[in-house]
Design an enzyme around this catalytic site. Structure first.
Site, PDB file in Angstrom:
ATOM      1  N   TYR A  70      -1.335  -2.086  10.312  1.00  0.00           N
ATOM      2  CA  TYR A  70      -1.238  -2.003   8.865  1.00  0.00           C
ATOM      3  C   TYR A  70      -0.299  -1.272   8.207  1.00  0.00           C
ATOM      4  O   TYR A  70       0.268  -1.898   7.246  1.00  0.00           O
ATOM      5  CB  TYR A  70      -2.918  -1.251   8.117  1.00  0.00           C
ATOM      6  N   SER A 123       0.803  -1.212  -0.092  1.00  0.00           N
ATOM      7  CA  SER A 123      -0.022  -0.155   0.115  1.00  0.00           C
ATOM      8  C   SER A 123       0.942   1.359  -0.036  1.00  0.00           C
ATOM      9  O   SER A 123       2.085   1.294   0.575  1.00  0.00           O
ATOM     10  CB  SER A 123      -0.805   0.024   1.200  1.00  0.00           C
TER      11      SER A 123
HETATM   12  N1  LIG Z   1      -8.189  -0.995  -1.376  1.00  0.00           N
HETATM   13  C1  LIG Z   1      -7.448  -0.111  -1.131  1.00  0.00           C
HETATM   14  O1  LIG Z   1      -7.355   0.879  -1.177  1.00  0.00           O
HETATM   15  C2  LIG Z   1      -6.064  -0.825  -0.755  1.00  0.00           C
HETATM   16  C3  LIG Z   1      -4.647  -0.068  -1.050  1.00  0.00           C
HETATM   17  C4  LIG Z   1      -3.655  -0.328  -0.749  1.00  0.00           C
HETATM   18  C5  LIG Z   1      -3.209  -2.042  -0.677  1.00  0.00           C
HETATM   19  N2  LIG Z   1      -4.588  -2.596  -0.775  1.00  0.00           N
HETATM   20  C6  LIG Z   1      -4.375  -3.989  -0.422  1.00  0.00           C
HETATM   21  O2  LIG Z   1      -4.778  -4.831  -1.645  1.00  0.00           O
HETATM   22  C7  LIG Z   1      -5.562  -6.233  -1.286  1.00  0.00           C
HETATM   23  C8  LIG Z   1      -6.768  -6.254  -1.501  1.00  0.00           C
HETATM   24  O3  LIG Z   1      -7.632  -5.168  -0.978  1.00  0.00           O
HETATM   25  P1  LIG Z   1      -9.151  -5.158  -1.298  1.00  0.00           P
HETATM   26  O4  LIG Z   1      -9.637  -3.606  -1.149  1.00  0.00           O
HETATM   27  O5  LIG Z   1      -9.367  -5.709  -2.454  1.00  0.00           O
HETATM   28  O6  LIG Z   1      -9.634  -5.657   0.022  1.00  0.00           O
HETATM   29  P2  LIG Z   1     -10.664  -6.940   0.499  1.00  0.00           P
HETATM   30  O7  LIG Z   1     -10.861  -7.051   1.774  1.00  0.00           O
HETATM   31  O8  LIG Z   1     -11.994  -6.867  -0.681  1.00  0.00           O
HETATM   32  O9  LIG Z   1     -10.046  -8.199  -0.461  1.00  0.00           O
HETATM   33  C9  LIG Z   1      -9.004  -9.073   0.341  1.00  0.00           C
HETATM   34  C10 LIG Z   1      -9.327 -10.506   0.135  1.00  0.00           C
HETATM   35  O10 LIG Z   1      -8.365 -11.096   0.892  1.00  0.00           O
HETATM   36  C11 LIG Z   1      -8.920 -12.357   1.195  1.00  0.00           C
HETATM   37  N3  LIG Z   1      -8.323 -12.813   2.509  1.00  0.00           N
HETATM   38  C12 LIG Z   1      -8.394 -12.190   3.796  1.00  0.00           C
HETATM   39  N4  LIG Z   1      -7.522 -12.940   4.773  1.00  0.00           N
HETATM   40  C13 LIG Z   1      -7.252 -14.132   4.069  1.00  0.00           C
HETATM   41  C14 LIG Z   1      -6.684 -15.254   4.471  1.00  0.00           C
HETATM   42  N5  LIG Z   1      -6.198 -15.597   5.854  1.00  0.00           N
HETATM   43  N6  LIG Z   1      -6.477 -16.166   3.450  1.00  0.00           N
HETATM   44  C15 LIG Z   1      -6.772 -16.077   2.206  1.00  0.00           C
HETATM   45  N7  LIG Z   1      -7.589 -14.940   1.710  1.00  0.00           N
HETATM   46  C16 LIG Z   1      -7.739 -14.187   2.612  1.00  0.00           C
HETATM   47  C17 LIG Z   1     -10.419 -11.762   1.720  1.00  0.00           C
HETATM   48  O11 LIG Z   1     -11.440 -13.074   1.815  1.00  0.00           O
HETATM   49  C18 LIG Z   1     -10.580 -10.859   0.587  1.00  0.00           C
HETATM   50  O12 LIG Z   1     -11.133 -11.733  -0.476  1.00  0.00           O
HETATM   51  C19 LIG Z   1      -5.305  -6.005   0.319  1.00  0.00           C
HETATM   52  O13 LIG Z   1      -4.252  -6.904   0.513  1.00  0.00           O
HETATM   53  C20 LIG Z   1      -4.984  -4.606   0.802  1.00  0.00           C
HETATM   54  O14 LIG Z   1      -4.212  -4.479   1.924  1.00  0.00           O
HETATM   55  C21 LIG Z   1      -5.720  -2.232  -0.609  1.00  0.00           C
END
Ligand SMILES: NC(=O)c1ccc[n+]([C@@H]2O[C@H](COP(=O)([O-])OP(=O)(O)OC[C@H]3O[C@@H](n4cnc5c(N)ncnc54)[C@H](O)[C@@H]3O)[C@@H](O)[C@H]2O)c1
Length: 253
Positions: free
Chosen positions: A155, A142
């Protein structure tokens, strides 16, 4: 179709950014393992109905036996793993809070899934990649690793740890023909982000971030897909140990 016949494993692809990655690489001809703790059958269905090839696997990336089983199932089904995208993470369940009142359990879960989970997938997938003569690992992080932000010290720490781990792994794995890179995303308008924003009453944060970006619109999951296609493809064969920041110019990294 620049990923034709490649086999890619994408964790956390039941929803959000991971789902967009899975659909995006499938459009480029890749076979896709949709791996998630949640039910990813909707993603698989959409790939298959679009003419693609996908395999559904349930996994807890924080549990090594579960990760080992996911890798074994993938190799049994597709025979190889060309690239993995470590996208699963504890994100949407987090609520902004004071740094000195984060429950220890929440701290530990964040590190278990976001850092150790990526480590376990790298470890188990790289043994297959070594045996087949190479492969690509793309770890999701991130913009918060770059800027720091109030409200999520655990985080932020986990996302910075991913960058440090990936740089070290690039050194460890280069001699085996394995590339390790990181994509850092800006604030992306997934259901997870919208839930955090609503729970914390921080609706103005989107406008503030868009205002700080060079490109003046909210980031969508689709904006990240090209970076994954590129880093999974032959066009990035001599790129490793790098951090590609995809955030509309929020952080000039
Ligand atoms: N959305 C944002 O603004 C943003 C920004 C920077 C980084 N990220 C990173 O991108 C990734 C996806 O973000 P998102 O917004 O789609 O979030 P999200 O919560 O929609 O997706 C995360 C996915 O990971 C799965 N997950 C959680 N724990 C797990 C485990 N123990 N084993 C297997 N799967 C697991 C969840 O079921 C979900 O499908 C995350 O790692 C997040 O930290 C997101």
């Amino acid at each position: 179709m620049i990923l034709r016949d490649k086999v890619g494993l994408i964790t956390g692809s039941a929803q959000g950014i991971g789902r967009a990655y899975a659909l995006g690489v499938a459009r480029e001809g890749s076979k896709v393992v949709v791996a998630d703790l949640a039910d990813g059958s909707g993603t698989v269905k959409d790939i298959v109905s679009g003419g693609g090839d996908a395999l559904l696997v349930r996994v807890d990336v924080g549990d090594e036996s579960s990760v080992a089983a996911m890798i074994e199932t993938t190799v049994e089904h597709y025979g190889r793993i060309d690239y993995v995208v470590n996208n699963a993470g504890v994100y949407g369940s987090l609520t902004p809070q004071d740094w000195d009142s984060i429950p220890t359990d929440e701290w530990n879960t964040t590190m278990r899934v976001d850092v150790h989970g990526q480590y376990l997938v790298c470890k188990n997938a790289s043994s297959i990649m070594k045996a087949q003569g190479g492969g690509k690992i793309i770890n999701m992080s991130s913009f918060l690793a770059h800027v720091g932000a109030e409200g999520g010290v655990h985080y932020g720490a986990s996302q910075a740890a991913i960058i440090g781990m990936s740089r070290a792994l690039a050194r460890e794995l280069g001699k085996f023909g394995i590339n390790v890179n990181v994509v850092t995303s800006g604030l992306t308008m997934t259901d997870a982000s919208l839930g955090i924003i609503e729970r914390s009453g921080m609706s103005s944060v989107v406008d503030k971030i868009v205002d700080a970006q060079c490109l003046k619109r909210p980031q969508q999951s689709e904006d990240l897909v090209g970076s994954i296609v590129f880093l999974a493809s032959k066009y990035s064969d001599f790129i490793t140990g790098q951090v590609l920041n995809v955030d509309g110019g929020l952080v000039l990294y």
